[in-house]
Every structure is written in C-alpha cells, then in structure tokens.
Motif scaffolding. Sequence first.
Motif, PDB file in Angstrom:
ATOM      1  N   ALA A  27      35.337  91.868  53.148  1.00  0.00           N
ATOM      2  CA  ALA A  27      35.097  91.843  54.652  1.00  0.00           C
ATOM      3  C   ALA A  27      34.153  91.594  54.711  1.00  0.00           C
ATOM      4  O   ALA A  27      32.791  91.633  53.881  1.00  0.00           O
ATOM      5  CB  ALA A  27      35.191  93.182  54.989  1.00  0.00           C
ATOM      6  N   THR A  28      32.920  90.642  55.940  1.00  0.00           N
ATOM      7  CA  THR A  28      32.142  90.345  56.131  1.00  0.00           C
ATOM      8  C   THR A  28      31.552  91.505  57.646  1.00  0.00           C
ATOM      9  O   THR A  28      32.638  91.397  58.459  1.00  0.00           O
ATOM     10  CB  THR A  28      31.792  88.499  56.925  1.00  0.00           C
ATOM     11  OG1 THR A  28      32.676  89.439  58.169  1.00  0.00           O
ATOM     12  CG2 THR A  28      31.901  88.117  56.240  1.00  0.00           C
ATOM     13  N   GLY A  29      30.854  91.818  57.915  1.00  0.00           N
ATOM     14  CA  GLY A  29      30.738  93.003  58.524  1.00  0.00           C
ATOM     15  C   GLY A  29      30.591  94.540  58.069  1.00  0.00           C
ATOM     16  O   GLY A  29      31.165  94.470  56.875  1.00  0.00           O
ATOM     17  N   TYR A  30      31.306  95.572  59.326  1.00  0.00           N
ATOM     18  CA  TYR A  30      31.743  96.781  58.769  1.00  0.00           C
ATOM     19  C   TYR A  30      32.748  97.315  59.086  1.00  0.00           C
ATOM     20  O   TYR A  30      33.401  97.416  60.050  1.00  0.00           O
ATOM     21  CB  TYR A  30      30.571  97.273  59.273  1.00  0.00           C
ATOM     22  CG  TYR A  30      29.536  97.383  59.263  1.00  0.00           C
ATOM     23  CD1 TYR A  30      28.276  96.652  59.687  1.00  0.00           C
ATOM     24  CD2 TYR A  30      28.438  98.370  58.395  1.00  0.00           C
ATOM     25  CE1 TYR A  30      26.944  96.533  59.619  1.00  0.00           C
ATOM     26  CE2 TYR A  30      27.104  97.703  57.362  1.00  0.00           C
ATOM     27  CZ  TYR A  30      26.699  97.360  58.399  1.00  0.00           C
ATOM     28  OH  TYR A  30      25.467  97.022  57.990  1.00  0.00           O
ATOM     29  N   LEU A  92      42.466  95.903  57.859  1.00  0.00           N
ATOM     30  CA  LEU A  92      41.288  96.240  58.181  1.00  0.00           C
ATOM     31  C   LEU A  92      40.934  96.011  59.474  1.00  0.00           C
ATOM     32  O   LEU A  92      42.059  94.502  60.204  1.00  0.00           O
ATOM     33  CB  LEU A  92      39.978  95.895  57.086  1.00  0.00           C
ATOM     34  CG  LEU A  92      39.841  93.656  57.327  1.00  0.00           C
ATOM     35  CD1 LEU A  92      38.823  93.457  57.634  1.00  0.00           C
ATOM     36  CD2 LEU A  92      39.083  93.828  55.460  1.00  0.00           C
ATOM     37  N   SER A  93      40.010  96.155  60.105  1.00  0.00           N
ATOM     38  CA  SER A  93      38.679  95.916  61.667  1.00  0.00           C
ATOM     39  C   SER A  93      37.650  95.786  61.043  1.00  0.00           C
ATOM     40  O   SER A  93      37.595  96.691  61.027  1.00  0.00           O
ATOM     41  CB  SER A  93      40.112  96.625  62.963  1.00  0.00           C
ATOM     42  OG  SER A  93      39.923  95.908  63.959  1.00  0.00           O
ATOM     43  N   ILE A  94      37.416  94.313  61.587  1.00  0.00           N
ATOM     44  CA  ILE A  94      35.482  94.962  61.351  1.00  0.00           C
ATOM     45  C   ILE A  94      34.864  94.620  63.252  1.00  0.00           C
ATOM     46  O   ILE A  94      35.960  94.845  63.507  1.00  0.00           O
ATOM     47  CB  ILE A  94      35.122  92.681  61.563  1.00  0.00           C
ATOM     48  CG1 ILE A  94      36.240  92.956  60.506  1.00  0.00           C
ATOM     49  CG2 ILE A  94      34.097  92.731  61.248  1.00  0.00           C
ATOM     50  CD1 ILE A  94      35.651  93.129  58.911  1.00  0.00           C
ATOM     51  N   LYS A  99      40.794  92.576  66.165  1.00  0.00           N
ATOM     52  CA  LYS A  99      42.149  92.404  65.503  1.00  0.00           C
ATOM     53  C   LYS A  99      42.107  93.034  64.273  1.00  0.00           C
ATOM     54  O   LYS A  99      40.986  93.202  63.633  1.00  0.00           O
ATOM     55  CB  LYS A  99      42.231  91.088  65.195  1.00  0.00           C
ATOM     56  CG  LYS A  99      41.601  90.209  64.619  1.00  0.00           C
ATOM     57  CD  LYS A  99      41.836  88.556  63.937  1.00  0.00           C
ATOM     58  CE  LYS A  99      41.121  87.968  65.690  1.00  0.00           C
ATOM     59  NZ  LYS A  99      39.701  87.575  65.905  1.00  0.00           N
ATOM     60  N   LEU A 100      43.708  93.166  63.986  1.00  0.00           N
ATOM     61  CA  LEU A 100      44.098  93.767  62.791  1.00  0.00           C
ATOM     62  C   LEU A 100      43.785  92.600  61.565  1.00  0.00           C
ATOM     63  O   LEU A 100      44.914  91.125  62.218  1.00  0.00           O
ATOM     64  CB  LEU A 100      44.589  94.728  62.504  1.00  0.00           C
ATOM     65  CG  LEU A 100      44.575  96.383  63.477  1.00  0.00           C
ATOM     66  CD1 LEU A 100      45.932  96.414  64.174  1.00  0.00           C
ATOM     67  CD2 LEU A 100      43.681  97.322  62.995  1.00  0.00           C
ATOM     68  N   ILE A 101      43.990  92.995  60.459  1.00  0.00           N
ATOM     69  CA  ILE A 101      44.544  91.538  59.239  1.00  0.00           C
ATOM     70  C   ILE A 101      44.908  92.893  58.227  1.00  0.00           C
ATOM     71  O   ILE A 101      44.265  93.985  58.175  1.00  0.00           O
ATOM     72  CB  ILE A 101      42.631  91.401  58.794  1.00  0.00           C
ATOM     73  CG1 ILE A 101      41.978  90.649  59.685  1.00  0.00           C
ATOM     74  CG2 ILE A 101      42.862  90.302  57.542  1.00  0.00           C
ATOM     75  CD1 ILE A 101      40.564  90.370  59.222  1.00  0.00           C
TER      76      ILE A 101
END
Lengths: 112, 114
Positions: A27-30, A92-94, A99-101
Amino acid sequence: GNSVTQMEGPVTLSEEAFLTINCTYTATGYPSLFWYVQYPGEGLQLLLKATKADDKGSNKGFEATYRKETTSFHLEKGSVQVSDSAVYFCALSIYNTDKLIFGTGTRLQVFP
Amino acid sequence: GAGVSQSPRYKVAKRGQDVALRCDPISGHVSLFWYQQALGQGPEFLTYFQNEAQLDKSGLPSDRFFAERPEGSVSTLKIQRTQQEDSAVYLCASSLGDRPWEAFFGQGTRLTVV
C-alpha cells in the motif's frame, strides 16, 4: 500500487481446529485493513477491522493484528465451527479514498 | 426489506445485448458503491455515488459501462454491447457515511454473457 494477497483455498478443517488464513498487503499511504466474510447465499459482511499498526480487530471469536513490519493481517480463530464455513476476503482501504481493495478470497470448509 | 436489494439476481445476456442492473440501497443511505466480482476473484471497485453525484468512476472498465443514481436513491448499472468478459457478479453496497467499510452489501446480480 495497492494490493492484497491472501492464501489460496480451500482450507478444510475439522470442527474445533485452529484456523489461520494468511493475508499480506502492499500500500501507498496509510491503509486500514479488513476481513470480510461471505456466507453461502448472502452478501459480503464486514467481520473485523484495524485502522492502524498494532491494532487488533476481533469479532465472533476471529482475530487479526495489523502488522506493519511484515505488512500482514492474518486471520485466526482458536476453534472453528461448521457454521464458519464461508469465503473470507482480506481487504484494505487507503485513507481518504472511496474504495475497498480486496484479495481473491479463501474458502473455508469446516466438517463435523 | 431492510437490506440492500439488487435485481435481477441472475441475468443471462447474449453477446452484444445491453443490460441494466438495479440497486435499491438502504433507505437514507447517502453513499452507494458498485463492485464487479469475477469468478474466483475478489470484488473490484467500479464506481461511487454520494447522493446523486458520481464522485468516482475510475473503476469502470470501458465506456460500455455506465452508472446513474438520478434521485440519490436507486442506482442502475448499465452495460452496453455485452461481451463474455463482462460475465461476473455485480455487487452494490450502500452506507450512511462515506467510509467504504461501513457499507452494507447486497447479494449481487450474476451476469452471464453467452
């Protein structure tokens, strides 16, 4: 990019066995991390979540700990029941996105 | 009913046919999401509405896919000139707020293109 990888199924267990379903992420971000469950004939349901590193999400006897150092969020349950048979999705979600991945899902089959 | 309702539950379309998939969200829910779930895969994001505004359509795979929510309630996902690769379960989810993990999912519409 952002993605989730989870172990392939099916996972087949006897009732009262210990369950682990592995999930790792990039992931990029949190990211916030989630486990969803899809029972036969029903819609996806949020099972548990963790929004920051070292958080532990828990629900219905299931637990998962957000491990930033290993980028993992493994699902565990100490004693599974036949009624836990379902497909489990790690997701995950950023932060600040809409959106959810999802991972590809792991089918769990529990036999009496 | 109290949950997210999708119709039809199953749809078989001939290649090249147009289809429309309907989502009735939970009453009062502001946010509405569409996902596509191919066989053996996890759901993939298609588009997001806040009330009637389509704020994100980045996941729509081609210009054959179109979604609308004209009155901020019921939403329709339309697929024009269907192709075999469009075969999937289309999931709708709705929530009061804008956090995607707070959304409740419907049972989906299974589309088979033959």
